[in-house]
Every structure is written in C-alpha cells, then in structure tokens.
Scaffold this motif. Structure first.
Motif, PDB file in Angstrom:
ATOM      1  N   SER A 188      33.726  38.867  37.813  1.00 42.40           N
ATOM      2  CA  SER A 188      34.520  38.592  36.708  1.00 42.40           C
ATOM      3  C   SER A 188      35.449  37.433  36.752  1.00 42.40           C
ATOM      4  N   SER A 189      35.416  36.757  37.923  1.00 38.14           N
ATOM      5  CA  SER A 189      36.369  35.654  38.017  1.00 38.14           C
ATOM      6  C   SER A 189      36.029  34.459  38.507  1.00 38.14           C
TER       7      SER A 189
ATOM      8  N   GLU B 149      51.505  50.301  40.338  1.00 43.95           N
ATOM      9  CA  GLU B 149      50.033  50.311  41.251  1.00 43.95           C
ATOM     10  C   GLU B 149      50.194  48.706  41.667  1.00 43.95           C
ATOM     11  N   TYR B 150      49.925  48.415  42.792  1.00 43.03           N
ATOM     12  CA  TYR B 150      49.949  47.049  43.141  1.00 43.03           C
ATOM     13  C   TYR B 150      48.353  46.515  43.604  1.00 43.03           C
ATOM     14  N   SER B 151      47.844  45.432  43.029  1.00 47.97           N
ATOM     15  CA  SER B 151      46.843  44.769  43.312  1.00 47.97           C
ATOM     16  C   SER B 151      46.951  43.473  44.109  1.00 47.97           C
TER      17      SER B 151
ATOM     18  N   THR C  79      39.826  49.203  48.675  1.00 50.96           N
ATOM     19  CA  THR C  79      39.579  47.599  48.936  1.00 50.96           C
ATOM     20  C   THR C  79      38.221  47.008  48.255  1.00 50.96           C
ATOM     21  N   ASN C  80      38.408  45.868  47.771  1.00 50.15           N
ATOM     22  CA  ASN C  80      37.143  45.477  47.137  1.00 50.15           C
ATOM     23  C   ASN C  80      36.899  44.115  47.871  1.00 50.15           C
ATOM     24  N   MET C  81      35.690  43.981  48.801  1.00 49.91           N
ATOM     25  CA  MET C  81      35.433  42.786  49.530  1.00 49.91           C
ATOM     26  C   MET C  81      35.001  41.630  48.556  1.00 49.91           C
TER      27      MET C  81
ATOM     28  N   GLY D 131      39.364  40.295  39.529  1.00 51.55           N
ATOM     29  CA  GLY D 131      39.231  39.760  38.119  1.00 51.55           C
ATOM     30  C   GLY D 131      40.493  39.138  37.881  1.00 51.55           C
ATOM     31  N   GLY D 132      41.494  39.556  38.413  1.00 55.90           N
ATOM     32  CA  GLY D 132      43.000  38.838  38.091  1.00 55.90           C
ATOM     33  C   GLY D 132      43.484  37.846  39.215  1.00 55.90           C
ATOM     34  N   ILE D 133      42.390  37.274  39.990  1.00 58.78           N
ATOM     35  CA  ILE D 133      42.824  36.184  41.047  1.00 58.78           C
ATOM     36  C   ILE D 133      43.432  35.090  40.438  1.00 58.78           C
ATOM     37  N   GLY D 134      42.988  34.783  39.177  1.00 61.82           N
ATOM     38  CA  GLY D 134      43.426  33.413  38.444  1.00 61.82           C
ATOM     39  C   GLY D 134      44.950  33.565  38.196  1.00 61.82           C
ATOM     40  N   TYR D 135      45.495  34.800  37.855  1.00 65.13           N
ATOM     41  CA  TYR D 135      46.977  35.090  37.626  1.00 65.13           C
ATOM     42  C   TYR D 135      47.852  34.765  38.901  1.00 65.13           C
ATOM     43  N   THR D 136      47.367  34.647  39.998  1.00 69.10           N
ATOM     44  CA  THR D 136      48.279  34.352  41.276  1.00 69.10           C
ATOM     45  C   THR D 136      48.789  33.013  41.326  1.00 69.10           C
ATOM     46  N   GLN D 137      47.949  32.116  40.582  1.00 64.38           N
ATOM     47  CA  GLN D 137      48.242  30.600  40.661  1.00 64.38           C
ATOM     48  C   GLN D 137      49.458  30.398  40.128  1.00 64.38           C
TER      49      GLN D 137
END
Length: 352
Positions: free
Chosen positions: A12-13, A219-221, A286-288, A292-298
């Motif tokens: 998804s990302s 919840e934390y991701s 855990t997802n190896m 989908g939200g990794i872009g938010y972290t920038q």
C-alpha cells in the motif's frame, strides 16, 4: 558502480517509499536511480520512479524476470514488497546475482511466525515482552463456548483471523449491539455475538480465529528500519481519533523496537501496540513490511525510506543512520486527508 535500487510491488505504500527515497537523495545531493515494478497498471506509483517495469503474474516466471532485470540494468539492491515468503525461498539464487535482497525478515521462519498472530504472541511471551492475550479458536463450538465462558473475565472481547492484513476480519463483540449496526456503522467493527455466530454457521469452512480482550488504547503504530534485528531508526505514531502524534520515545516505542529486535527484522517493518486496562502498552502484531502510513513519518524529519535505501546501497553506515534519526527528529501531529492526483495515462520511462 551506480546506485540502483528496485522496489517491487508492495502492499500500500510503494509510492510513498519511492518519493521518500528520491527526496532523500536530493537532500543528500547523491545520484541514485529508483526502479519500480508492479503486476497491474498502477501508473500513479510507477510514474514517480526513474524507470518502471511490469511484473509477470505467473510465479514461475518471477525468478527469470528478476534475474534478467538485475543483469540488464545493474540493480544493486532489491526490495521485495509482496511475496516475502517466496523471496526468502529464492534468496540464495537472487543474491548470487550480486544484488542485496530485503524482505523485512532474516529468514522464512520469521515471516511465518509474524503471519500467525497466536504463534507470534507466544514467542513474544517467551522473550519476556508484554503481548495481548491471544486464544486460538478452531471451531464455531469453541468460539461459542468462550463467548459464554470468557477466558478474559471482565473484559470486552474481540476476534480476528489468525492470519491476515489490514485488520480484515476484526470485530468487537457487544451484547447490546443492534442487528443493524454492522450495516449502518460497519466502520465501527462492532457486532452482537449471536449475529456473528449465525454468520459463521453459514460458512462451508471454518477459518481459524484469535480471540482477545479488547484494549482501551491508545494504539501505536511504530515504523522501524532494522538491520538483521538491530534497530537503526524508528518513528512511532500514536493514534487518537483522526490525529496521529509522531514520537521517538516512550514505553510503546521501546516495546516495538524490542519486538523488531526479537523478530530479527531486516528492512522497513511495522510493529503495533495498544495500551491495556492498566495503561501499559502490549504488543498486538508485527508486519515484516512497510506500513501503509510510513509516509506520515517524514513529517517528523526522519525519512525512513531514504535512510533504508542509502544504507542498503552502502551510502550510509549504521552509525550515520542512527545519528541522523536521533538528530533530525522533531515531534509532529498529522492528520490524514482526502487527496487526489492527476493519473498519468502514459509512462515515458517504461522499460518493457
């Protein structure tokens, strides 16, 4: 040798990861070429890469396609995206080509473990990490019994498939729920136990489920960059309503990093936690793979996809990644909004 990284079809990302890598290369003033591929016509993803390819649908054609592409274009690093188990089974052959392979795991056994939520919970307990209590349900009769005689006394129950992604199949049980709630408010994921059992009775085969207490949260991701179990960088997203708060410390953050270490994570992975009734975080799953939200972290100043690419290509040693992640982080609050982009109908950089 030029810096060439290939991102194969993801979940998804994939677009956000490509954009993250390219923006990081611009920031670092480094020449880096991104190749991207997908089985389907996903031009909104492929158009942001430097070069794009179409993947074969037939799994038997996958290895020849990968090896010929690596040889033809001099790929230095390959990110698997989907089909992690298949890639792990073909790791030796792929890496014999001279490229590095990233699946999110250090071996097929870790992918299998992460995919089975009950097994994962057991392994985390063995490692001394707090995890949500999980009970495997193998039949309708078992579920009916445990709903009548809860193994988690005094706590609301929820259920989801033992394997699966995107929270598909998750439902929270509520004895006061109306029979129309699942139709009028499906996003709430609340169902009356009797209605759920009735729906299950109409299925031909029973899919194993995991029964758990429903936790109050938040919840934390936690998105993590790891190298064979060593956490190099991480950003936690604390989810409260429509807002997500970006953090790089705290109990949930530390627990997620300990989980990634215990799972021998390798690459971009995601760990989810939720606070229990006493306010302490416990592991959900855990997802190896990248979330989908990794872009938010920038928005925190930490570019996980960029640091991943530079590390895999040998452009940044571990020490530099660790230092940059700590130095560049700044707390931020983000909110997902509806957006739209113009769809590229033609690709000028298609390679096949």
């Amino acid at each position: 040798m030029k810096n060439r990284i290939w991102l194969m079809e993801g979940l998804s990302s994939q677009r956000d990861i490509i954009l993250g890598i390219k923006s990081f290369a611009t920031k670092m003033q480094t020449d880096l070429t991104v190749y991207a591929s997908h089985r389907n016509e996903r031009n909104e993803i492929l158009s942001v890469a430097d070069f794009s390819l179409t993947e074969p649908n037939d799994a038997e054609q996958r290895l020849p396609f990968i090896l010929s592409t690596i040889a033809q274009y001099g790929i230095n690093a390959l990110h698997a995206g989907r089909h992690g188990q298949w890639f792990e089974n073909h790791r030796v052959g792929i890496e014999a080509s001279g490229t590095s392979l990233t699946t999110g795991a250090s071996g097929p056994e870790w992918l299998e473990m992460a995919d089975d939520k009950v097994t994962f919970a057991g392994v985390m307990e063995e490692n001394g990490l707090p995890v949500v209590p999980s009970l495997r349900i193998n039949s309708i009769e078992e579920l009916q019994h445990h709903l009548s005689h809860s193994p988690f006394e005094g706590q609301q129950l929820c259920v989801k498939p033992v394997t699966g992604i995107y929270g598909m199949g998750f439902w929270r049980f509520d004895d006061t729920a109306s029979s129309m709630d699942i139709f009028n408010h499906p996003a709430n994921r609340v169902v009356h136990p009797r209605q759920y059992l009735s729906a299950l009775s109409g299925t031909e085969t029973f899919t194993p489920l995991v029964l758990m207490p429903y936790l109050p949260g938040p919840e934390y991701s936690v998105d993590i960059l790891a190298d064979k179990g060593e956490v190099l960088a991480a950003v936690a997203r604390r989810k409260e309503g429509p807002l997500q708060y970006l953090e790089n410390s705290g109990e949930a953050f530390e627990l997620a990093c300990a989980c990634a270490s215990a799972m021998k994570a390798d690459g971009l992975v995601n760990v989810q936690t939720r606070n229990n009734v006493t306010g302490n975080p416990v592991l959900l799953e855990t997802n190896m793979r990248p979330s989908g939200g990794i872009g938010y972290t920038q928005h925190s100043g930490v570019n996980l996809p960029g640091m991943f690419a530079f590390h895999k290509l040998g452009l940044m040693p571990k020490s530099d990644v660790i230092e940059m992640a700590k130095r560049d982080f700044a707390p931020a609050t983000v909110r997902s909004v509806t957006d739209v982009i113009a769809y590229p109908t033609h690709l000028t950089n298609r390679l096949n």
